[in-house]
Write an enzyme that holds these catalytic residues in place. Structure first.
Site, PDB file in Angstrom:
ATOM      1  N   ARG A  19      -3.056   1.101  25.797  1.00  0.00           N
ATOM      2  CA  ARG A  19      -2.007   2.131  25.571  1.00  0.00           C
ATOM      3  C   ARG A  19      -1.030   1.761  26.746  1.00  0.00           C
ATOM      4  NH1 ARG A  19      -4.026   3.180  21.468  1.00  0.00           N
ATOM      5  NH2 ARG A  19      -4.171   5.291  20.429  1.00  0.00           N
ATOM      6  N   HIS A  29       2.923  -2.689  18.057  1.00  0.00           N
ATOM      7  CA  HIS A  29       1.858  -1.761  17.937  1.00  0.00           C
ATOM      8  C   HIS A  29       0.862  -2.272  16.617  1.00  0.00           C
ATOM      9  CE1 HIS A  29      -0.413   2.213  19.407  1.00  0.00           C
ATOM     10  NE2 HIS A  29      -1.432   1.283  18.874  1.00  0.00           N
ATOM     11  N   GLU A  89       7.230   4.472  22.532  1.00  0.00           N
ATOM     12  CA  GLU A  89       7.318   3.858  21.007  1.00  0.00           C
ATOM     13  C   GLU A  89       8.243   4.670  20.149  1.00  0.00           C
ATOM     14  OE1 GLU A  89       3.446   2.738  19.943  1.00  0.00           O
ATOM     15  OE2 GLU A  89       2.890   1.824  21.750  1.00  0.00           O
TER      16      GLU A  89
END
Length: 339
Positions: free
Chosen positions: A247, A294, A275
Protein backbone atom coordinates in the site's frame (compact mmCIF):
# COMPACT_ATOMS: atom_id res chain seq x y z
CA UNK A 1 -33.02 -28.20 3.14
CA UNK A 2 -30.61 -25.81 1.43
CA UNK A 3 -28.98 -23.04 3.43
CA UNK A 4 -29.85 -19.51 2.29
CA UNK A 5 -27.14 -17.25 0.89
CA UNK A 6 -27.28 -13.55 0.08
CA UNK A 7 -25.01 -12.39 -2.73
CA UNK A 8 -24.43 -8.76 -1.75
CA UNK A 9 -22.38 -7.83 -4.82
CA UNK A 10 -24.01 -5.00 -6.82
CA UNK A 11 -26.09 -6.25 -9.73
CA UNK A 12 -24.88 -5.99 -13.32
CA UNK A 13 -21.46 -4.74 -12.27
CA UNK A 14 -18.06 -5.68 -13.65
CA UNK A 15 -17.13 -7.01 -10.21
CA UNK A 16 -20.14 -9.32 -10.03
CA UNK A 17 -19.87 -10.44 -13.64
CA UNK A 18 -16.18 -11.32 -13.35
CA UNK A 19 -16.21 -12.78 -9.86
CA UNK A 20 -19.51 -14.57 -10.29
CA UNK A 21 -20.10 -15.49 -13.95
CA UNK A 22 -23.14 -17.49 -14.99
CA UNK A 23 -21.58 -20.93 -14.51
CA UNK A 24 -20.68 -20.08 -10.90
CA UNK A 25 -24.17 -18.72 -10.26
CA UNK A 26 -25.49 -22.08 -11.36
CA UNK A 27 -22.93 -23.87 -9.16
CA UNK A 28 -23.95 -21.75 -6.18
CA UNK A 29 -27.63 -22.46 -6.81
CA UNK A 30 -26.97 -26.21 -6.86
CA UNK A 31 -25.88 -26.06 -3.23
CA UNK A 32 -27.73 -23.08 -1.75
CA UNK A 33 -30.96 -21.14 -1.86
CA UNK A 34 -29.57 -17.92 -3.34
CA UNK A 35 -30.92 -14.37 -3.15
CA UNK A 36 -29.24 -11.44 -4.84
CA UNK A 37 -28.73 -7.75 -4.24
CA UNK A 38 -30.80 -6.39 -7.14
CA UNK A 39 -29.40 -2.86 -6.84
CA UNK A 40 -26.52 -1.65 -8.98
CA UNK A 41 -24.92 -0.25 -5.83
CA UNK A 42 -23.54 -1.79 -2.66
CA UNK A 43 -26.12 -2.05 0.09
CA UNK A 44 -26.14 0.58 2.79
CA UNK A 45 -25.38 -0.63 6.29
CA UNK A 46 -29.07 -0.48 7.16
CA UNK A 47 -30.05 -2.42 4.03
CA UNK A 48 -27.36 -5.01 4.69
CA UNK A 49 -28.39 -5.40 8.32
CA UNK A 50 -31.98 -6.07 7.34
CA UNK A 51 -31.11 -8.45 4.49
CA UNK A 52 -28.76 -10.69 6.50
CA UNK A 53 -31.31 -11.38 9.22
CA UNK A 54 -32.94 -13.88 6.88
CA UNK A 55 -29.86 -15.74 5.53
CA UNK A 56 -27.30 -18.26 6.74
CA UNK A 57 -24.40 -16.78 4.79
CA UNK A 58 -23.55 -13.65 2.86
CA UNK A 59 -21.16 -13.32 -0.08
CA UNK A 60 -19.52 -9.90 -0.21
CA UNK A 61 -17.09 -7.94 -2.39
CA UNK A 62 -15.15 -4.69 -2.52
CA UNK A 63 -16.92 -1.71 -0.96
CA UNK A 64 -19.34 -3.77 1.12
CA UNK A 65 -20.83 -2.13 4.22
CA UNK A 66 -19.25 -3.09 7.54
CA UNK A 67 -20.36 -5.97 9.69
CA UNK A 68 -20.42 -4.20 13.03
CA UNK A 69 -22.69 -3.89 16.05
CA UNK A 70 -25.17 -1.83 14.05
CA UNK A 71 -25.54 -4.11 11.03
CA UNK A 72 -25.43 -7.30 13.11
CA UNK A 73 -27.84 -6.10 15.81
CA UNK A 74 -30.48 -8.72 16.57
CA UNK A 75 -29.03 -11.24 14.12
CA UNK A 76 -29.21 -14.84 15.29
CA UNK A 77 -29.16 -16.65 11.96
CA UNK A 78 -26.04 -15.53 10.06
CA UNK A 79 -23.28 -18.12 10.33
CA UNK A 80 -20.79 -17.14 7.62
CA UNK A 81 -19.34 -14.09 5.87
CA UNK A 82 -17.73 -15.13 2.58
CA UNK A 83 -15.70 -12.26 1.12
CA UNK A 84 -14.57 -12.47 -2.51
CA UNK A 85 -11.95 -9.79 -1.81
CA UNK A 86 -8.70 -10.20 0.09
CA UNK A 87 -8.46 -8.29 3.35
CA UNK A 88 -11.50 -8.33 5.65
CA UNK A 89 -10.09 -5.82 8.13
CA UNK A 90 -12.15 -2.98 6.64
CA UNK A 91 -15.40 -4.95 6.60
CA UNK A 92 -15.57 -7.31 9.57
CA UNK A 93 -15.32 -6.01 13.13
CA UNK A 94 -14.64 -8.06 16.27
CA UNK A 95 -18.32 -8.34 17.10
CA UNK A 96 -18.83 -10.71 14.16
CA UNK A 97 -16.21 -13.09 15.53
CA UNK A 98 -17.61 -12.73 19.04
CA UNK A 99 -20.99 -13.84 17.71
CA UNK A 100 -19.40 -17.01 16.34
CA UNK A 101 -19.73 -16.02 12.69
CA UNK A 102 -17.19 -17.79 10.50
CA UNK A 103 -15.23 -15.53 8.11
CA UNK A 104 -13.56 -16.62 4.88
CA UNK A 105 -12.04 -14.61 2.04
CA UNK A 106 -10.01 -14.95 -1.14
CA UNK A 107 -6.93 -13.56 0.64
CA UNK A 108 -4.79 -16.67 0.14
CA UNK A 109 -5.37 -16.67 -3.61
CA UNK A 110 -4.97 -12.91 -3.88
CA UNK A 111 -1.60 -13.28 -2.20
CA UNK A 112 -0.49 -15.98 -4.58
CA UNK A 113 -1.43 -13.81 -7.55
CA UNK A 114 0.37 -10.75 -6.14
CA UNK A 115 3.49 -12.87 -5.59
CA UNK A 116 3.34 -13.94 -9.24
CA UNK A 117 2.85 -10.30 -10.25
CA UNK A 118 5.85 -9.24 -8.15
CA UNK A 119 8.06 -11.76 -9.97
CA UNK A 120 6.75 -10.39 -13.27
CA UNK A 121 7.58 -6.83 -12.20
CA UNK A 122 11.08 -7.84 -11.12
CA UNK A 123 11.78 -9.59 -14.41
CA UNK A 124 10.29 -6.71 -16.41
CA UNK A 125 12.49 -4.17 -14.65
CA UNK A 126 15.66 -6.26 -14.59
CA UNK A 127 15.43 -6.90 -18.33
CA UNK A 128 14.20 -3.35 -19.15
CA UNK A 129 11.38 -4.81 -21.23
CA UNK A 130 9.30 -1.61 -21.61
CA UNK A 131 12.28 0.30 -22.99
CA UNK A 132 13.12 -2.37 -25.54
CA UNK A 133 9.51 -2.77 -26.66
CA UNK A 134 9.16 1.00 -27.02
CA UNK A 135 12.42 1.28 -28.93
CA UNK A 136 11.55 -1.44 -31.46
CA UNK A 137 7.98 -0.17 -31.86
CA UNK A 138 9.35 3.25 -32.77
CA UNK A 139 11.77 2.01 -35.43
CA UNK A 140 14.80 1.35 -33.27
CA UNK A 141 16.54 -1.83 -32.26
CA UNK A 142 18.97 -2.13 -29.38
CA UNK A 143 19.88 0.73 -27.09
CA UNK A 144 22.92 2.91 -27.72
CA UNK A 145 26.24 1.74 -26.31
CA UNK A 146 26.32 2.17 -22.56
CA UNK A 147 22.51 2.08 -22.32
CA UNK A 148 22.08 -1.47 -23.59
CA UNK A 149 21.91 -2.89 -20.06
CA UNK A 150 19.72 -5.77 -18.99
CA UNK A 151 20.06 -7.95 -15.92
CA UNK A 152 18.94 -11.27 -14.47
CA UNK A 153 16.89 -11.96 -11.37
CA UNK A 154 18.80 -15.17 -10.69
CA UNK A 155 21.37 -15.15 -7.86
CA UNK A 156 20.45 -11.63 -6.75
CA UNK A 157 20.33 -10.46 -3.15
CA UNK A 158 16.66 -9.71 -2.49
CA UNK A 159 15.28 -7.92 0.56
CA UNK A 160 11.69 -8.54 1.64
CA UNK A 161 9.83 -6.18 3.97
CA UNK A 162 7.01 -7.99 5.76
CA UNK A 163 6.25 -11.69 6.14
CA UNK A 164 2.57 -11.94 5.34
CA UNK A 165 0.77 -14.32 3.03
CA UNK A 166 2.20 -12.73 -0.12
CA UNK A 167 5.79 -13.13 1.07
CA UNK A 168 5.14 -16.76 1.95
CA UNK A 169 4.35 -17.36 -1.73
CA UNK A 170 7.01 -15.00 -3.10
CA UNK A 171 9.99 -16.27 -1.11
CA UNK A 172 9.89 -19.86 -2.48
CA UNK A 173 9.60 -18.43 -6.01
CA UNK A 174 12.74 -16.37 -5.42
CA UNK A 175 14.49 -19.30 -3.75
CA UNK A 176 13.91 -21.32 -6.93
CA UNK A 177 15.93 -18.62 -8.73
CA UNK A 178 18.76 -19.01 -6.17
CA UNK A 179 18.19 -15.57 -4.72
CA UNK A 180 19.81 -14.77 -1.38
CA UNK A 181 16.90 -13.46 0.69
CA UNK A 182 16.93 -11.03 3.61
CA UNK A 183 13.72 -10.54 5.56
CA UNK A 184 12.49 -7.80 7.85
CA UNK A 185 9.40 -8.77 9.84
CA UNK A 186 7.62 -7.62 13.00
CA UNK A 187 6.60 -11.21 13.64
CA UNK A 188 8.78 -14.21 14.40
CA UNK A 189 9.01 -16.29 11.21
CA UNK A 190 8.79 -20.07 11.09
CA UNK A 191 12.41 -21.31 11.39
CA UNK A 192 11.69 -24.31 9.16
CA UNK A 193 10.34 -22.03 6.41
CA UNK A 194 13.35 -19.75 6.78
CA UNK A 195 15.84 -22.60 6.51
CA UNK A 196 14.11 -24.30 3.59
CA UNK A 197 14.14 -21.06 1.57
CA UNK A 198 17.54 -19.71 2.56
CA UNK A 199 16.15 -16.65 4.33
CA UNK A 200 18.12 -14.49 6.77
CA UNK A 201 16.22 -12.29 9.18
CA UNK A 202 17.65 -8.81 9.66
CA UNK A 203 16.80 -5.23 10.51
CA UNK A 204 14.94 -2.89 8.21
CA UNK A 205 17.97 -0.74 7.41
CA UNK A 206 20.06 -3.78 6.51
CA UNK A 207 17.42 -4.88 4.00
CA UNK A 208 17.74 -1.51 2.25
CA UNK A 209 21.49 -1.18 2.52
CA UNK A 210 22.56 -4.63 1.28
CA UNK A 211 19.91 -5.78 -1.21
CA UNK A 212 20.07 -5.59 -4.99
CA UNK A 213 16.28 -5.73 -5.07
CA UNK A 214 13.91 -4.60 -2.29
CA UNK A 215 10.26 -5.61 -2.31
CA UNK A 216 7.69 -4.28 0.19
CA UNK A 217 4.82 -6.52 1.34
CA UNK A 218 3.70 -5.05 4.66
CA UNK A 219 0.02 -4.69 5.47
CA UNK A 220 -1.21 -1.13 5.99
CA UNK A 221 -2.19 -0.75 9.62
CA UNK A 222 -1.34 1.51 12.54
CA UNK A 223 1.93 -0.32 13.13
CA UNK A 224 3.18 -0.10 9.53
CA UNK A 225 1.91 3.27 8.32
CA UNK A 226 4.96 5.32 7.33
CA UNK A 227 7.27 2.42 8.13
CA UNK A 228 9.73 3.29 5.36
CA UNK A 229 11.11 6.79 4.95
CA UNK A 230 14.04 9.03 4.05
CA UNK A 231 16.54 7.07 6.13
CA UNK A 232 15.84 3.82 4.33
CA UNK A 233 15.67 5.30 0.81
CA UNK A 234 19.07 6.96 1.27
CA UNK A 235 20.55 3.54 2.10
CA UNK A 236 19.50 1.94 -1.19
CA UNK A 237 22.50 0.95 -3.30
CA UNK A 238 23.17 2.69 -6.60
CA UNK A 239 21.68 0.60 -9.41
CA UNK A 240 19.30 -1.30 -7.10
CA UNK A 241 15.60 -1.93 -7.73
CA UNK A 242 12.83 -0.97 -5.29
CA UNK A 243 9.29 -2.38 -5.55
CA UNK A 244 6.10 -1.64 -3.66
CA UNK A 245 3.01 -3.80 -4.19
CA UNK A 246 1.63 -3.40 -0.66
CA UNK A 247 0.00 0.00 0.00
CA UNK A 248 1.25 3.49 -0.77
CA UNK A 249 1.02 4.77 2.80
CA UNK A 250 3.40 2.10 4.11
CA UNK A 251 6.12 4.49 2.97
CA UNK A 252 6.81 8.21 2.82
CA UNK A 253 6.04 8.83 -0.84
CA UNK A 254 7.56 12.33 -0.91
CA UNK A 255 10.83 10.97 0.51
CA UNK A 256 10.83 8.24 -2.14
CA UNK A 257 10.27 10.78 -4.93
CA UNK A 258 13.11 12.96 -3.64
CA UNK A 259 15.55 10.04 -3.72
CA UNK A 260 14.33 8.72 -7.08
CA UNK A 261 14.92 12.16 -8.60
CA UNK A 262 18.64 11.58 -8.00
CA UNK A 263 18.32 8.64 -10.43
CA UNK A 264 20.56 6.42 -8.31
CA UNK A 265 18.19 3.46 -8.36
CA UNK A 266 15.02 2.30 -10.12
CA UNK A 267 11.53 1.55 -8.85
CA UNK A 268 8.43 -0.39 -9.79
CA UNK A 269 5.40 1.07 -8.03
CA UNK A 270 2.00 -0.60 -8.13
CA UNK A 271 0.39 1.35 -5.28
CA UNK A 272 0.31 4.99 -4.22
CA UNK A 273 -0.79 7.17 -1.32
CA UNK A 274 -3.60 8.51 -3.51
CA UNK A 275 -5.14 6.43 -6.29
CA UNK A 276 -5.44 7.13 -9.13
CA UNK A 277 -1.98 8.69 -9.05
CA UNK A 278 -2.17 12.48 -9.50
CA UNK A 279 -1.68 13.56 -13.12
CA UNK A 280 1.08 15.97 -12.10
CA UNK A 281 2.96 13.49 -9.88
CA UNK A 282 6.71 13.44 -10.65
CA UNK A 283 6.51 9.64 -10.51
CA UNK A 284 4.73 9.61 -13.89
CA UNK A 285 7.67 11.17 -15.73
CA UNK A 286 10.77 9.89 -13.94
CA UNK A 287 12.70 7.69 -16.39
CA UNK A 288 13.85 5.33 -13.63
CA UNK A 289 10.31 4.55 -12.44
CA UNK A 290 7.74 2.10 -13.78
CA UNK A 291 4.28 3.19 -12.59
CA UNK A 292 1.60 0.50 -12.73
CA UNK A 293 -2.06 1.21 -11.81
CA UNK A 294 -2.53 -1.25 -8.91
CA UNK A 295 -2.49 -4.39 -11.05
CA UNK A 296 -0.27 -6.85 -9.16
CA UNK A 297 -3.16 -9.20 -8.56
CA UNK A 298 -5.41 -10.95 -8.87
CA UNK A 299 -5.48 -11.01 -12.64
CA UNK A 300 -8.90 -10.87 -14.29
CA UNK A 301 -8.91 -14.58 -15.14
CA UNK A 302 -8.30 -15.49 -11.48
CA UNK A 303 -11.44 -13.78 -10.18
CA UNK A 304 -13.82 -16.65 -10.96
CA UNK A 305 -11.20 -19.10 -9.68
CA UNK A 306 -11.20 -17.25 -6.35
CA UNK A 307 -15.00 -17.24 -6.11
CA UNK A 308 -15.12 -20.98 -6.85
CA UNK A 309 -12.74 -21.57 -3.94
CA UNK A 310 -14.90 -19.37 -1.68
CA UNK A 311 -18.04 -21.31 -2.64
CA UNK A 312 -16.25 -24.61 -2.03
CA UNK A 313 -15.34 -23.47 1.48
CA UNK A 314 -18.95 -22.43 2.07
CA UNK A 315 -20.07 -25.92 1.07
CA UNK A 316 -17.50 -27.51 3.39
CA UNK A 317 -18.63 -25.36 6.29
CA UNK A 318 -22.32 -26.16 5.96
CA UNK A 319 -21.46 -29.83 5.43
CA UNK A 320 -19.92 -29.75 8.90
CA UNK A 321 -16.24 -29.85 7.97
CA UNK A 322 -13.93 -28.13 10.46
CA UNK A 323 -11.00 -27.27 8.17
CA UNK A 324 -11.63 -24.38 5.78
CA UNK A 325 -8.94 -23.46 3.26
CA UNK A 326 -9.78 -19.75 3.22
CA UNK A 327 -10.72 -19.08 6.84
CA UNK A 328 -9.69 -15.72 8.31
CA UNK A 329 -9.45 -15.90 12.08
CA UNK A 330 -9.84 -12.93 14.38
CA UNK A 331 -6.06 -12.79 14.90
CA UNK A 332 -5.36 -12.98 11.17
CA UNK A 333 -7.80 -10.14 10.50
CA UNK A 334 -5.94 -7.87 12.94
CA UNK A 335 -2.78 -8.16 10.82
CA UNK A 336 -4.51 -7.33 7.53
CA UNK A 337 -4.57 -4.04 5.66
CA UNK A 338 -7.28 -1.73 6.97
CA UNK A 339 -8.12 1.06 4.57
Amino acid sequence: MKKKVLVALPDNSEVKNTFLPEDLREYLAEHFDVVYNTSTKNMSKAELGEAIKDVDAVMTGWGNAKFDEESLAGNTRLKMIAHTGGTVASYVEDVAYDMGIKVISGNLLYAESVAEGTIAYMLMAQRRLPEYVYNVRNGGWRMPAGEDVWESLMDKEVGIVGLGTISRFLIPMLHALRCKIRLYSHYDPDPVFMKQNGVTRCGLNEVFEKSDIISVHSALNAENRGLIGKEQFELIKDGALFLNTSRGAVLDQDALIAELQKKRFRAVLDVYVKEPLEEDSPLRSLPNVYCIPHKAGPTLDRRAFITKAVIDDMIRFFDGEEFLTLEITKEMAKRMTKM
